[in-house]
Design a protein around this motif. Sequence first.
Motif, PDB file in Angstrom:
ATOM      1  N   TYR A 189       9.248   6.925   7.106  1.00 53.35           N
ATOM      2  CA  TYR A 189       8.123   6.142   6.616  1.00 53.35           C
ATOM      3  C   TYR A 189       8.500   5.381   5.341  1.00 53.35           C
ATOM      4  CZ  TYR A 189       3.601   5.257   4.410  1.00 53.35           C
ATOM      5  OH  TYR A 189       2.537   4.658   3.782  1.00 53.35           O
ATOM      6  N   LYS A 190       9.201   6.049   4.431  1.00 54.00           N
ATOM      7  CA  LYS A 190       9.615   5.408   3.182  1.00 54.00           C
ATOM      8  C   LYS A 190      10.581   4.265   3.443  1.00 54.00           C
ATOM      9  CE  LYS A 190      11.625   6.316  -1.372  1.00 54.00           C
ATOM     10  NZ  LYS A 190      12.527   5.142  -1.277  1.00 54.00           N
ATOM     11  N   GLU A 191      11.500   4.453   4.385  1.00 55.43           N
ATOM     12  CA  GLU A 191      12.432   3.381   4.741  1.00 55.43           C
ATOM     13  C   GLU A 191      11.686   2.129   5.195  1.00 55.43           C
ATOM     14  OE1 GLU A 191      15.326   4.284   7.658  1.00 55.43           O
ATOM     15  OE2 GLU A 191      16.432   5.687   6.395  1.00 55.43           O
ATOM     16  N   ILE A 192      10.690   2.313   6.063  1.00 55.44           N
ATOM     17  CA  ILE A 192       9.943   1.169   6.582  1.00 55.44           C
ATOM     18  C   ILE A 192       9.149   0.500   5.466  1.00 55.44           C
ATOM     19  CG2 ILE A 192       8.070   0.480   8.137  1.00 55.44           C
ATOM     20  CD1 ILE A 192       9.069   2.652  10.071  1.00 55.44           C
ATOM     21  N   ILE A 193       8.508   1.293   4.624  1.00 61.54           N
ATOM     22  CA  ILE A 193       7.758   0.747   3.490  1.00 61.54           C
ATOM     23  C   ILE A 193       8.677  -0.087   2.604  1.00 61.54           C
ATOM     24  CG2 ILE A 193       6.751   1.413   1.266  1.00 61.54           C
ATOM     25  CD1 ILE A 193       4.662   1.457   3.235  1.00 61.54           C
ATOM     26  N   ASP A 194       9.846   0.447   2.283  1.00 62.07           N
ATOM     27  CA  ASP A 194      10.794  -0.280   1.432  1.00 62.07           C
ATOM     28  C   ASP A 194      11.209  -1.593   2.074  1.00 62.07           C
ATOM     29  OD1 ASP A 194      10.751   1.636  -0.540  1.00 62.07           O
ATOM     30  OD2 ASP A 194      12.640   2.594   0.046  1.00 62.07           O
ATOM     31  N   ASN A 195      11.493  -1.557   3.382  1.00 70.81           N
ATOM     32  CA  ASN A 195      11.940  -2.776   4.040  1.00 70.81           C
ATOM     33  C   ASN A 195      10.840  -3.823   4.116  1.00 70.81           C
ATOM     34  OD1 ASN A 195      14.153  -4.146   5.406  1.00 70.81           O
ATOM     35  ND2 ASN A 195      12.824  -4.102   7.195  1.00 70.81           N
ATOM     36  N   LEU A 196       9.621  -3.409   4.422  1.00 75.31           N
ATOM     37  CA  LEU A 196       8.505  -4.355   4.447  1.00 75.31           C
ATOM     38  C   LEU A 196       8.231  -4.909   3.054  1.00 75.31           C
ATOM     39  CD1 LEU A 196       6.074  -2.483   6.873  1.00 75.31           C
ATOM     40  CD2 LEU A 196       7.418  -4.534   7.374  1.00 75.31           C
ATOM     41  N   ALA A 197       8.418  -4.071   2.036  1.00 73.60           N
ATOM     42  CA  ALA A 197       8.177  -4.500   0.657  1.00 73.60           C
ATOM     43  C   ALA A 197       9.132  -5.617   0.246  1.00 73.60           C
ATOM     44  CB  ALA A 197       8.306  -3.312  -0.297  1.00 73.60           C
ATOM     45  N   ILE A 198      10.394  -5.521   0.666  1.00 73.40           N
ATOM     46  CA  ILE A 198      11.340  -6.556   0.257  1.00 73.40           C
ATOM     47  C   ILE A 198      11.282  -7.786   1.159  1.00 73.40           C
ATOM     48  CG2 ILE A 198      12.870  -4.900  -0.850  1.00 73.40           C
ATOM     49  CD1 ILE A 198      14.747  -5.078   1.528  1.00 73.40           C
ATOM     50  N   ASP A 224       4.575 -16.068   8.905  1.00 77.39           N
ATOM     51  CA  ASP A 224       5.434 -14.885   8.873  1.00 77.39           C
ATOM     52  C   ASP A 224       5.194 -14.070   7.608  1.00 77.39           C
ATOM     53  OD1 ASP A 224       6.506 -15.756  11.270  1.00 77.39           O
ATOM     54  OD2 ASP A 224       8.189 -16.784  10.310  1.00 77.39           O
ATOM     55  N   GLU A 225       4.990 -14.750   6.522  1.00 72.98           N
ATOM     56  CA  GLU A 225       4.680 -14.067   5.259  1.00 72.98           C
ATOM     57  C   GLU A 225       3.397 -13.253   5.389  1.00 72.98           C
ATOM     58  OE1 GLU A 225       3.687 -15.188   0.577  1.00 72.98           O
ATOM     59  OE2 GLU A 225       4.293 -16.749   1.996  1.00 72.98           O
ATOM     60  N   ILE A 226       2.390 -13.847   6.009  1.00 73.53           N
ATOM     61  CA  ILE A 226       1.106 -13.151   6.190  1.00 73.53           C
ATOM     62  C   ILE A 226       1.273 -11.921   7.080  1.00 73.53           C
ATOM     63  CG2 ILE A 226      -1.190 -13.365   7.246  1.00 73.53           C
ATOM     64  CD1 ILE A 226      -1.165 -16.311   6.283  1.00 73.53           C
ATOM     65  N   LEU A 227       2.019 -12.081   8.179  1.00 74.88           N
ATOM     66  CA  LEU A 227       2.226 -10.961   9.095  1.00 74.88           C
ATOM     67  C   LEU A 227       2.899  -9.790   8.385  1.00 74.88           C
ATOM     68  CD1 LEU A 227       2.386  -9.572  11.877  1.00 74.88           C
ATOM     69  CD2 LEU A 227       4.556 -10.778  12.243  1.00 74.88           C
ATOM     70  N   ILE A 228       4.001 -10.059   7.688  1.00 76.59           N
ATOM     71  CA  ILE A 228       4.736  -8.969   7.040  1.00 76.59           C
ATOM     72  C   ILE A 228       3.899  -8.347   5.927  1.00 76.59           C
ATOM     73  CG2 ILE A 228       6.835  -8.337   5.803  1.00 76.59           C
ATOM     74  CD1 ILE A 228       8.259 -10.644   7.216  1.00 76.59           C
ATOM     75  N   TYR A 229       3.152  -9.172   5.214  1.00 78.32           N
ATOM     76  CA  TYR A 229       2.281  -8.632   4.157  1.00 78.32           C
ATOM     77  C   TYR A 229       1.218  -7.706   4.749  1.00 78.32           C
ATOM     78  CZ  TYR A 229      -1.133  -8.381   0.406  1.00 78.32           C
ATOM     79  OH  TYR A 229      -2.018  -7.920  -0.532  1.00 78.32           O
ATOM     80  N   LYS A 230       0.638  -8.094   5.877  1.00 79.62           N
ATOM     81  CA  LYS A 230      -0.383  -7.253   6.517  1.00 79.62           C
ATOM     82  C   LYS A 230       0.220  -5.933   6.992  1.00 79.62           C
ATOM     83  CE  LYS A 230      -3.656 -10.815   8.093  1.00 79.62           C
ATOM     84  NZ  LYS A 230      -4.248 -11.470   9.294  1.00 79.62           N
ATOM     85  N   LEU A 231       1.422  -5.993   7.535  1.00 79.75           N
ATOM     86  CA  LEU A 231       2.095  -4.763   7.959  1.00 79.75           C
ATOM     87  C   LEU A 231       2.373  -3.861   6.755  1.00 79.75           C
ATOM     88  CD1 LEU A 231       4.615  -6.266  10.535  1.00 79.75           C
ATOM     89  CD2 LEU A 231       2.736  -4.705  11.063  1.00 79.75           C
ATOM     90  N   PHE A 232       2.813  -4.468   5.671  1.00 75.79           N
ATOM     91  CA  PHE A 232       3.088  -3.691   4.461  1.00 75.79           C
ATOM     92  C   PHE A 232       1.816  -3.027   3.932  1.00 75.79           C
ATOM     93  CE2 PHE A 232       3.066  -3.690  -0.227  1.00 75.79           C
ATOM     94  CZ  PHE A 232       4.043  -2.736  -0.446  1.00 75.79           C
ATOM     95  N   LYS A 233       0.731  -3.759   3.894  1.00 75.00           N
ATOM     96  CA  LYS A 233      -0.529  -3.192   3.397  1.00 75.00           C
ATOM     97  C   LYS A 233      -1.032  -2.088   4.316  1.00 75.00           C
ATOM     98  CE  LYS A 233      -2.560  -4.219   0.291  1.00 75.00           C
ATOM     99  NZ  LYS A 233      -2.486  -3.719  -1.097  1.00 75.00           N
ATOM    100  N   ALA A 234      -0.887  -2.281   5.621  1.00 74.24           N
ATOM    101  CA  ALA A 234      -1.333  -1.259   6.566  1.00 74.24           C
ATOM    102  C   ALA A 234      -0.555   0.037   6.364  1.00 74.24           C
ATOM    103  CB  ALA A 234      -1.179  -1.764   8.000  1.00 74.24           C
TER     104      ALA A 234
END
Length: 302
Positions: free
Chosen positions: A225-234, A245-255
């Motif tokens: 879970y932490k790996e995915i959070i870190d990758n979405l964050a960067i 694409d920015e919106i999609l990744i941001y929404k995934l990160f927030k979720a």
Amino acid sequence: MEPLISIALCTYNGANYLPQQLDSILNQTYKNIELIVVDDGSTDGTKEILEEYANQYKEIKLYFNERNIGFNSNFERAISLCSGKFIAISDQDDIWKKNKLELLHENITDNWLIFSNSSFIDETGKIINGQILDKNFSLDGKDFKSLLFSNFVTGHTALFSKEFIPFLLPIPHQGFYDWWMGFVAIYHKKITYLNQVLTFHRIHSSSVMYRDETAKTTQGRDERYKEIIDNLAITKNYKNLCKNDEILIYKLFKAYSRLNFLDKIFLIRIFFNNYPVLFPDLKPRNGLSRLNYALKLVRKTY
């Protein structure tokens, strides 16, 4: 004349296996090379080995950090010191096949980055079962979304052109530098894969991969879970993302960050609708099977 290829080699307490890797690099069939070595504060004899080799081989240029700056920052420094038209990444404890650089250079064409496959070896150099990627791995059907939740680009198998550097740097401090490297290259569709084993990747108790796999085994879901959070964050902050694409990744990160009921529903929909591109190397699924997988994935995440 062949263009200069720089090899970026970062070292840290790698004395046990470093000579074998240095020999495999210096004996490449591709001869126009420079070897940029940046040591990150070794205390085990690594510096002495490097100085001994540097006295024998003019291709080697040594740099020693005044303090330990960490894995990602050290590779960023090594890359910034390279002067070649192409740059290859090297781990300190692998062994390269003699024609690795030659084949990568021949096949990169007009792409920014090429990567290949590697086999595992143990502490003694004996080949053991397994490869980094499946023998049938292909980039077909993959785009940047395929690198949001898992990585298939390994730095120690890669060669990239100097044209890539303005997009690659700075390397984020969190996450894995090669995951970031693969994401940026595939986002611009400037990546290719050579389906050959060109590296023998050593697995031992102090290797980065061993520590990562051990952490995943002992910590399980939390570590993944932490790996995915870190990758979405960067990746959400990559400067060249288009707005959608920015919106999609941001929404995934927030979720992933908030973990509420609506986030679960959002992720189920994303996993269901985008299954082929998010998980391209898994078996094809449709209908109920795809929905069950999306539900299972969310349950694992939360």
